[in-house]
Design a protein around this motif. Sequence first.
Motif, PDB file in Angstrom:
ATOM      1  N   ASN A  83      -6.450  37.793   4.710  1.00 30.10           N
ATOM      2  CA  ASN A  83      -5.761  36.722   4.001  1.00 30.10           C
ATOM      3  C   ASN A  83      -4.629  37.213   3.114  1.00 30.10           C
ATOM      4  N   LYS A  84      -4.374  38.506   3.134  1.00 32.24           N
ATOM      5  CA  LYS A  84      -3.191  39.045   2.474  1.00 32.24           C
ATOM      6  C   LYS A  84      -2.019  39.185   3.449  1.00 32.24           C
ATOM      7  N   LEU A  85      -2.237  38.756   4.713  1.00 31.62           N
ATOM      8  CA  LEU A  85      -1.227  38.947   5.752  1.00 31.62           C
ATOM      9  C   LEU A  85      -0.556  37.626   6.112  1.00 31.62           C
ATOM     10  N   PRO A  86       0.697  37.677   6.587  1.00 32.09           N
ATOM     11  CA  PRO A  86       1.324  36.474   7.136  1.00 32.09           C
ATOM     12  C   PRO A  86       0.548  35.987   8.358  1.00 32.09           C
ATOM     13  N   GLN A  87       0.773  34.738   8.737  1.00 33.05           N
ATOM     14  CA  GLN A  87      -0.047  34.123   9.775  1.00 33.05           C
ATOM     15  C   GLN A  87       0.041  34.857  11.108  1.00 33.05           C
ATOM     16  N   GLY A  88       1.219  35.312  11.487  1.00 34.23           N
ATOM     17  CA  GLY A  88       1.374  36.009  12.768  1.00 34.23           C
ATOM     18  C   GLY A  88       0.539  37.273  12.841  1.00 34.23           C
ATOM     19  N   ASN A  91      -3.268  36.336  12.850  1.00 36.23           N
ATOM     20  CA  ASN A  91      -3.752  35.882  14.153  1.00 36.23           C
ATOM     21  C   ASN A  91      -3.972  37.058  15.104  1.00 36.23           C
ATOM     22  N   GLY A  92      -3.071  38.032  15.056  1.00 35.87           N
ATOM     23  CA  GLY A  92      -3.218  39.202  15.916  1.00 35.87           C
ATOM     24  C   GLY A  92      -4.467  40.009  15.599  1.00 35.87           C
ATOM     25  N   PHE A  93      -4.727  40.220  14.316  1.00 38.00           N
ATOM     26  CA  PHE A  93      -5.929  40.976  13.931  1.00 38.00           C
ATOM     27  C   PHE A  93      -7.203  40.176  14.210  1.00 38.00           C
ATOM     28  N   GLU A  94      -7.144  38.855  14.089  1.00 33.45           N
ATOM     29  CA  GLU A  94      -8.324  38.046  14.402  1.00 33.45           C
ATOM     30  C   GLU A  94      -8.705  38.170  15.872  1.00 33.45           C
ATOM     31  N   LEU A 162     -11.642  31.445   2.855  1.00 30.97           N
ATOM     32  CA  LEU A 162     -10.578  31.805   1.910  1.00 30.97           C
ATOM     33  C   LEU A 162      -9.353  30.919   2.092  1.00 30.97           C
ATOM     34  N   ARG A 163      -9.099  30.507   3.335  1.00 35.92           N
ATOM     35  CA  ARG A 163      -7.942  29.645   3.586  1.00 35.92           C
ATOM     36  C   ARG A 163      -8.192  28.212   3.119  1.00 35.92           C
ATOM     37  N   GLN A 164      -9.460  27.872   2.878  1.00 35.27           N
ATOM     38  CA  GLN A 164      -9.788  26.525   2.411  1.00 35.27           C
ATOM     39  C   GLN A 164      -9.956  26.467   0.880  1.00 35.27           C
ATOM     40  N   LEU A 165      -9.718  27.580   0.190  1.00 33.93           N
ATOM     41  CA  LEU A 165      -9.908  27.593  -1.263  1.00 33.93           C
ATOM     42  C   LEU A 165      -8.975  26.602  -1.955  1.00 33.93           C
ATOM     43  N   LYS A 271      -2.466  28.499   0.817  1.00 35.92           N
ATOM     44  CA  LYS A 271      -1.509  29.231  -0.003  1.00 35.92           C
ATOM     45  C   LYS A 271      -0.747  30.177   0.903  1.00 35.92           C
ATOM     46  N   SER A 272       0.546  30.057   0.948  1.00 34.39           N
ATOM     47  CA  SER A 272       1.347  30.816   1.914  1.00 34.39           C
ATOM     48  C   SER A 272       1.645  32.204   1.402  1.00 34.39           C
ATOM     49  N   PHE A 273       1.975  33.080   2.331  1.00 35.85           N
ATOM     50  CA  PHE A 273       2.311  34.460   2.018  1.00 35.85           C
ATOM     51  C   PHE A 273       3.748  34.508   1.512  1.00 35.85           C
TER      52      PHE A 273
END
Length: 530
Positions: A83-88, A91-94, A162-165, A271-273
């Motif tokens: 959650n410290k990373l930008p979305q792109g 998604n790659g690490f997920e 964490l993204r739903q906080l 919360k955006s990066f």
Amino acid sequence: MAYKKQPASLLVIALTLFCVATLLPVAMVLFKFSTSIFQQPDYLQSIFIDARQWILLGRSLVVSLGVALMACLLGLPVAFALNKLPQGYRNGFEVLLLIPLFIPPYVMAGAWIHLFNPDGWLNTFMANAFGFQISLHSIFGCMWTLGVSFFSLVALLVSQGLRQLDWQQVDLARLSAGKRKVFLVAIWPQLKPYILAASGLVVLFSLAQYSVPSLLGVNTYPVEIFTQFSAFYDETAAIGKSFPLLMLVLFLIGVQYKLMSKCTLGGSASKSFSTSNRNKAQFTFSISFLVLILSIVIVMPLVSVCMHVNSLSVLQSTFDMAKMDLITTLKWGVLASLIAIVVAYPIGYFLARGQGRLRNMVDVLGWLGIAIPGTIFGLGVIEWMNLSSGFRQSSYYQLLLPFAYVGLFAPFAIRVFEVMFHRSDLAIDEAAAVHGCHWWQKLFLIDLPRYYRFCFVAGVLVFLLVLSELNVSVLLVPPGLSTLSIRIDNLLHYGANHVASALCLIIALLVISLIGVASLILKISLRVLK
């Protein structure tokens, strides 16, 4: 205007198939246990007074809790790093985190056995650096092996939490409290359902494990049940011993259902990066940490497997030897995937659009296939098969194992379709109703062209689970046939290192390829739904 719903008969047929495939084997185990009590009054006493049985059940629970702890120790830092990373990047690490989750645990166990051999390079390094070696053939080794297989569940589910906080609540707490109190008051209450739900899933999955404890010489409850059936041919004792484990699993399923109901899945980041210097430092650290973890849990074991293969000639000869096993696995996996899609599609629609007690009951029962140990499920299928004395000699006996796969893994496909219909636009249903579409016209002209990629993803999910399944396969495989999982398990037990490593490498490459294709198709599918 409400959409003309699909005929109730379709849902009834799907629910009937689901009950026969998923619920009937569990019911058969309970029925056999009940009849044994009436036929032998001291049967119940012999089960619950046996001290060895309770020791094994306690050991299984200790191993499962240890696996959950290990998964949390690895998964929670990974979730925060994601959650410290930008979305792109996230998604790659997920997608990469799905690899240790879907590579069969016994394959990873074989790789870790090579690494932790007394003459393996990892134990050699530890002996030279710290003066001691670690034995993987122990309860701790079992916890570690299963923990690195299931930690991705914790990482992905907590990352979603964490993204739903509610960051407004966190910012308000920061005005009057330090970091520790902010975490305890504003963050922990919001994250707790996700952490507990992820830990519960890990406990359920590891409690059902037979392959890894058996391979590492740790006698757990599923290993004892299988031994009673396969070594002593005592079906009654095996079912009797499975009853306490079944009751424990059913209790945990109820707890898990309550925990999952408090989790919101599929939302976007709140919360955006940003590109501040502080976040750039966090980005660099997070990337480095995630690469380190993935190197330990994926790259290092797979490199060890490659080293034991030695040459391409070994890989080629092993492939030729196990070609029929691979074909059998692919054939049964594809058949189970297709049937699971047909069964799961209308049930997923019902869970997403339906209401009332029936919908809630189906939602609860859907957890049975996800969490019931394969050994117990296999015994239930055998009891169901024994109702017909001539079934073993019939040509339909070979379809029994794909049928069991459908019962075990259709609930996973149901969840995929439930999420799909939750994210779909209700205006499409209303437009179809306005134009007077029949349900089959909407299915073939609107739904399938729009959702066929999700059907493929659900099929790949079921196929990946079939590829790694061992518990049921060992019990139900027809004489003269074998699956890839059974072949690998036998080779690992009998010490055929080069051949076993080659097969482990083949199945790992197949899993990675399917995850890559399914992730790409899922990404395209989610864009279509927006």
